[in-house]
Design a protein around this motif. Structure first.
Motif, PDB file in Angstrom:
ATOM      1  N   LYS A  95      46.688  39.334  36.086  1.00 58.72           N
ATOM      2  CA  LYS A  95      46.572  40.391  35.086  1.00 58.72           C
ATOM      3  C   LYS A  95      45.816  41.584  35.650  1.00 58.72           C
ATOM      4  O   LYS A  95      46.168  42.752  35.385  1.00 58.72           O
ATOM      5  CB  LYS A  95      45.871  39.866  33.833  1.00 58.72           C
ATOM      6  N   ALA A  96      44.753  41.328  36.440  1.00 56.86           N
ATOM      7  CA  ALA A  96      44.002  42.426  37.055  1.00 56.86           C
ATOM      8  C   ALA A  96      44.890  43.226  38.003  1.00 56.86           C
ATOM      9  O   ALA A  96      44.804  44.465  38.064  1.00 56.86           O
ATOM     10  CB  ALA A  96      42.786  41.875  37.799  1.00 56.86           C
ATOM     11  N   ALA A 102      48.588  47.372  40.986  1.00 57.44           N
ATOM     12  CA  ALA A 102      48.292  46.973  42.363  1.00 57.44           C
ATOM     13  C   ALA A 102      49.445  46.253  43.036  1.00 57.44           C
ATOM     14  O   ALA A 102      49.258  45.567  44.038  1.00 57.44           O
ATOM     15  CB  ALA A 102      47.047  46.087  42.373  1.00 57.44           C
ATOM     16  N   THR A 103      50.637  46.408  42.492  1.00 55.79           N
ATOM     17  CA  THR A 103      51.789  45.793  43.137  1.00 55.79           C
ATOM     18  C   THR A 103      52.975  46.747  43.066  1.00 55.79           C
ATOM     19  O   THR A 103      53.105  47.517  42.117  1.00 55.79           O
ATOM     20  CB  THR A 103      52.146  44.444  42.475  1.00 55.79           C
ATOM     21  N   GLN A 104      53.805  46.712  44.096  1.00 58.46           N
ATOM     22  CA  GLN A 104      54.983  47.579  44.112  1.00 58.46           C
ATOM     23  C   GLN A 104      56.212  46.748  44.465  1.00 58.46           C
ATOM     24  O   GLN A 104      56.859  46.189  43.596  1.00 58.46           O
ATOM     25  CB  GLN A 104      54.794  48.744  45.085  1.00 58.46           C
ATOM     26  N   CYS A 105      56.519  46.568  45.749  1.00 61.72           N
ATOM     27  CA  CYS A 105      57.680  45.733  46.074  1.00 61.72           C
ATOM     28  C   CYS A 105      57.404  44.269  45.763  1.00 61.72           C
ATOM     29  O   CYS A 105      58.307  43.490  45.497  1.00 61.72           O
ATOM     30  CB  CYS A 105      58.091  45.908  47.533  1.00 61.72           C
ATOM     31  N   ILE A 125      28.016  33.663  48.148  1.00 62.69           N
ATOM     32  CA  ILE A 125      26.959  34.634  47.871  1.00 62.69           C
ATOM     33  C   ILE A 125      27.072  35.774  48.881  1.00 62.69           C
ATOM     34  O   ILE A 125      27.368  35.583  50.047  1.00 62.69           O
ATOM     35  CB  ILE A 125      25.563  33.966  47.965  1.00 62.69           C
ATOM     36  N   ASN A 126      26.820  36.985  48.425  1.00 64.25           N
ATOM     37  CA  ASN A 126      26.822  38.178  49.280  1.00 64.25           C
ATOM     38  C   ASN A 126      28.171  38.435  49.936  1.00 64.25           C
ATOM     39  O   ASN A 126      28.251  38.896  51.072  1.00 64.25           O
ATOM     40  CB  ASN A 126      25.729  38.071  50.364  1.00 64.25           C
ATOM     41  N   THR A 127      29.254  38.110  49.238  1.00 62.96           N
ATOM     42  CA  THR A 127      30.581  38.473  49.692  1.00 62.96           C
ATOM     43  C   THR A 127      31.292  39.210  48.572  1.00 62.96           C
ATOM     44  O   THR A 127      30.877  39.169  47.423  1.00 62.96           O
ATOM     45  CB  THR A 127      31.414  37.242  50.103  1.00 62.96           C
ATOM     46  N   THR A 128      32.364  39.898  48.917  1.00 61.10           N
ATOM     47  CA  THR A 128      33.113  40.668  47.935  1.00 61.10           C
ATOM     48  C   THR A 128      34.566  40.223  47.930  1.00 61.10           C
ATOM     49  O   THR A 128      35.027  39.527  48.830  1.00 61.10           O
ATOM     50  CB  THR A 128      33.053  42.168  48.263  1.00 61.10           C
ATOM     51  N   CYS A 129      35.276  40.664  46.921  1.00 59.23           N
ATOM     52  CA  CYS A 129      36.699  40.365  46.854  1.00 59.23           C
ATOM     53  C   CYS A 129      37.429  41.001  48.027  1.00 59.23           C
ATOM     54  O   CYS A 129      38.415  40.469  48.528  1.00 59.23           O
ATOM     55  CB  CYS A 129      37.260  40.872  45.526  1.00 59.23           C
ATOM     56  N   LYS A 148      40.617  48.144  43.161  1.00 60.26           N
ATOM     57  CA  LYS A 148      40.196  48.236  41.759  1.00 60.26           C
ATOM     58  C   LYS A 148      40.392  46.892  41.054  1.00 60.26           C
ATOM     59  O   LYS A 148      39.558  46.483  40.239  1.00 60.26           O
ATOM     60  CB  LYS A 148      40.982  49.333  41.048  1.00 60.26           C
ATOM     61  N   ALA A 149      41.507  46.225  41.349  1.00 65.76           N
ATOM     62  CA  ALA A 149      41.720  44.887  40.786  1.00 65.76           C
ATOM     63  C   ALA A 149      40.619  43.938  41.246  1.00 65.76           C
ATOM     64  O   ALA A 149      40.109  43.124  40.466  1.00 65.76           O
ATOM     65  CB  ALA A 149      43.093  44.360  41.199  1.00 65.76           C
ATOM     66  N   GLY A 150      40.245  44.043  42.516  1.00 69.02           N
ATOM     67  CA  GLY A 150      39.171  43.213  43.049  1.00 69.02           C
ATOM     68  C   GLY A 150      37.842  43.481  42.375  1.00 69.02           C
ATOM     69  O   GLY A 150      37.083  42.544  42.058  1.00 69.02           O
ATOM     70  N   PHE A 151      37.530  44.764  42.133  1.00 73.61           N
ATOM     71  CA  PHE A 151      36.276  45.100  41.443  1.00 73.61           C
ATOM     72  C   PHE A 151      36.257  44.512  40.035  1.00 73.61           C
ATOM     73  O   PHE A 151      35.211  44.046  39.554  1.00 73.61           O
ATOM     74  CB  PHE A 151      36.108  46.623  41.368  1.00 73.61           C
ATOM     75  N   GLU A 152      37.401  44.543  39.363  1.00 71.14           N
ATOM     76  CA  GLU A 152      37.496  43.983  38.008  1.00 71.14           C
ATOM     77  C   GLU A 152      37.234  42.478  38.034  1.00 71.14           C
ATOM     78  O   GLU A 152      36.537  41.933  37.174  1.00 71.14           O
ATOM     79  CB  GLU A 152      38.878  44.278  37.432  1.00 71.14           C
ATOM     80  N   ILE A 153      37.775  41.802  39.049  1.00 73.11           N
ATOM     81  CA  ILE A 153      37.559  40.356  39.192  1.00 73.11           C
ATOM     82  C   ILE A 153      36.093  40.060  39.473  1.00 73.11           C
ATOM     83  O   ILE A 153      35.503  39.148  38.887  1.00 73.11           O
ATOM     84  CB  ILE A 153      38.465  39.799  40.308  1.00 73.11           C
ATOM     85  N   GLU A 154      35.484  40.834  40.362  1.00 76.90           N
ATOM     86  CA  GLU A 154      34.065  40.646  40.681  1.00 76.90           C
ATOM     87  C   GLU A 154      33.212  40.794  39.419  1.00 76.90           C
ATOM     88  O   GLU A 154      32.266  40.021  39.199  1.00 76.90           O
ATOM     89  CB  GLU A 154      33.618  41.661  41.726  1.00 76.90           C
TER      90      GLU A 154
END
Length: 469
Positions: A95-96, A102-105, A125-129, A148-154
């Motif tokens: 959904k994010a 965040a998707t095209q083809c 710990i101390n990692t990001t999407c 942006k999708a990753g930030f939403e998940i984080e």
């Protein structure tokens, strides 16, 4: 027989252990969401999750299954993009991706979704999407929408209940309900490894090099899988010596709190090596036996003046300095009836410093043009011990004997470093190839050698004197 859980299904198969997990997923199980891309572990279109029992719970990591042997799935939980689908709606990660365009083809999307779901499951710990998707390449969407999708998940994961992680992830729609049963089902799974005649086998750890070059051939071979040999795993500190099993992965090194305390910039160093899925798979022994002149881990541990333990099939062992292991291009001191068991090095003391440097066309997810590492002991501004190595500048990962010897007993200053660099140039013999001309590689070797001293001793080494201004 290979027994494992694929998504929510128990698999018992007599398929060859040497075929790729990707081919088994797509061709034997007809799960086409896992895509065929580069078949070299670079693009991430084939990303799956591997779950393994650790202390009564399941620990998940992402891997690229195009270069992973099916046999390594034995006793584990393999999760494809189909395995994270919810019955009637998009899961949280999917959904994010949709909400942020965040998707095209869509070809790369399953890999991104699986990697991001793995990020939610790993609870690092101390990692990001963004760290989690470092092995995924998008060819058309552009990364900002994916970020942006990753930030939403984080942001959603900041509210996670770490004491009941799986339950919380199910409740919040990250994963389907069956995940809560996996730990018990893995405990009940009966796994066994078939014995293969010693005269007719190919030794494979996690395959990150072999399967890039020989996947089709290995599908028809009898493979001896080394990945689950417990005696080849682990990181041990004892009496001032650190010992690492040959099956230790780059990720396990990067996540070791003891090694992080020893090398304060360890996480930074390890991020320069490949991508997260490959770091999850790539082993020390595999990197050493690959014998690439630019092997990152070879250069790292050569500079630590390490010792290798080599084991024969009858259990007897021998020990050699790592600097003697590589003999000439792709030739090394290992017989057919031997395997690398472990590597050991003396722990750095208060007077010692270590640094690793790498230059490649891309900062991350790339092979080095030239890499270098150095271990230096300094007392009262005098070099008392030195060990330097450089990759991409000779036919083997090059331990710099003469350069290291030259530095011992010298005052630590710009003049000494410049003279030592001249010795370095006499030791290396780079060739021109797709990663740069020989002259360029000599320049890189110089700059990385200087970088060690500038990084470790900024107050002692005056930069303007070092570069001749």
């Amino acid at each position: 027989m290979i027994d494992f859980i694929l998504n929510n299904q128990i698999i018992k198969t007599s398929a060859g252990a040497g075929i790729t997990l990707l081919d088994f997923i797509r061709d034997f199980q007809q799960l086409k969401g896992t895509k065929i891309g580069c078949r070299e572990g670079d693009c991430g279109a084939c990303t799956v999750l591997v779950g393994e029992l650790v202390d009564n719970s399941v620990a998940y990591q992402s891997i690229t299954c195009c270069i992973s042997p099916l046999g390594n799935a034995n006793g584990k939980h393999i999760v494809t993009v189909e395995g994270i689908n919810l019955p009637k709606e998009l899961n949280t990660v999917q959904k994010a991706m949709v909400d942020n365009f965040a998707t095209q083809c869509g070809f790369c999307t399953p890999g991104f979704v699986v990697s991001m779901t793995g990020f939610a499951l790993e609870n690092k710990i101390n990692t990001t999407c963004n760290d989690a998707i470092s092995g995924n390449i998008c060819r058309c969407t552009g990364y900002k929408s994916i970020e942006k999708a990753g930030f939403e998940i984080e942001e959603k994961l900041q509210q996670r209940d770490n004491n009941h992680q799986i339950d919380w992830l199910i409740k919040e729609g990250f994963i389907p309900n069956y995940f809560e049963t996996i730990a018990e089902r893995l405990k009940q799974l009966k796994t066994q490894h078939s014995e293969i005649e010693s005269s007719n086998r190919v030794k494979v750890a996690n395959g990150t090099d072999l399967y890039v070059r020989h996947a089709d051939k290995l599908a028809d071979e009898n493979v001896e899988l080394l990945a689950d040999k417990k005696e080849l795993k682990g990181i041990l500190f004892s009496e001032g010596v650190c010992t690492l099993g040959a099956n230790t992965t780059v990720t396990e090194i990067a996540n070791s709190t003891e090694l992080q305390a020893l090398f304060l910039k360890l996480k930074k160093f390890m991020k320069l090596i490949s991508s997260e899925p490959i770091r999850n798979m790539g082993t020390l022994g595999g990197n050493f036996v690959n014998a690439s002149p630019i092997g990152d881990m070879s250069i790292f541990f050569l500079a630590l003046n390490s010792t290798l333990t080599i084991q024969k099939e009858d259990g007897t062992e021998r020990h050699i300095p790592f600097q003697e292991f590589h003999q000439k291009y792709k030739v090394f001191d290992l017989q057919e009836d031997e395997i690398l068991k472990s590597l050991s090095f003396k722990v750095l003391d208060a007077n010692e410093s270590f640094n690793f440097e790498k230059v490649s066309k891309r900062t991350h997810l790339d092979i080095a043009s030239v890499n270098s590492a150095g271990r230096l002991s300094v007392k009262n501004n005098i070099v008392t011990d030195a060990h330097f190595a450089v990759g991409g500048a000779a036919e083997i990962p090059k331990y710099l004997h003469k350069t290291s010897e030259f530095l011992v007993g010298k005052a630590l200053n710009a003049e000494t470093v410049k003279k030592a660099e001249a010795v370095l140039q006499s030791e290396i013999s780079p060739i021109s190839d797709v990663r740069g001309a020989s002259e360029y590689k000599r320049l890189l070797a110089r700059q990385l050698f200087y970088a060690h001293f500038i990084e470790l001793f900024p107050s002692e080494i005056e930069l303007n004197k070092l570069i001749g201004q």
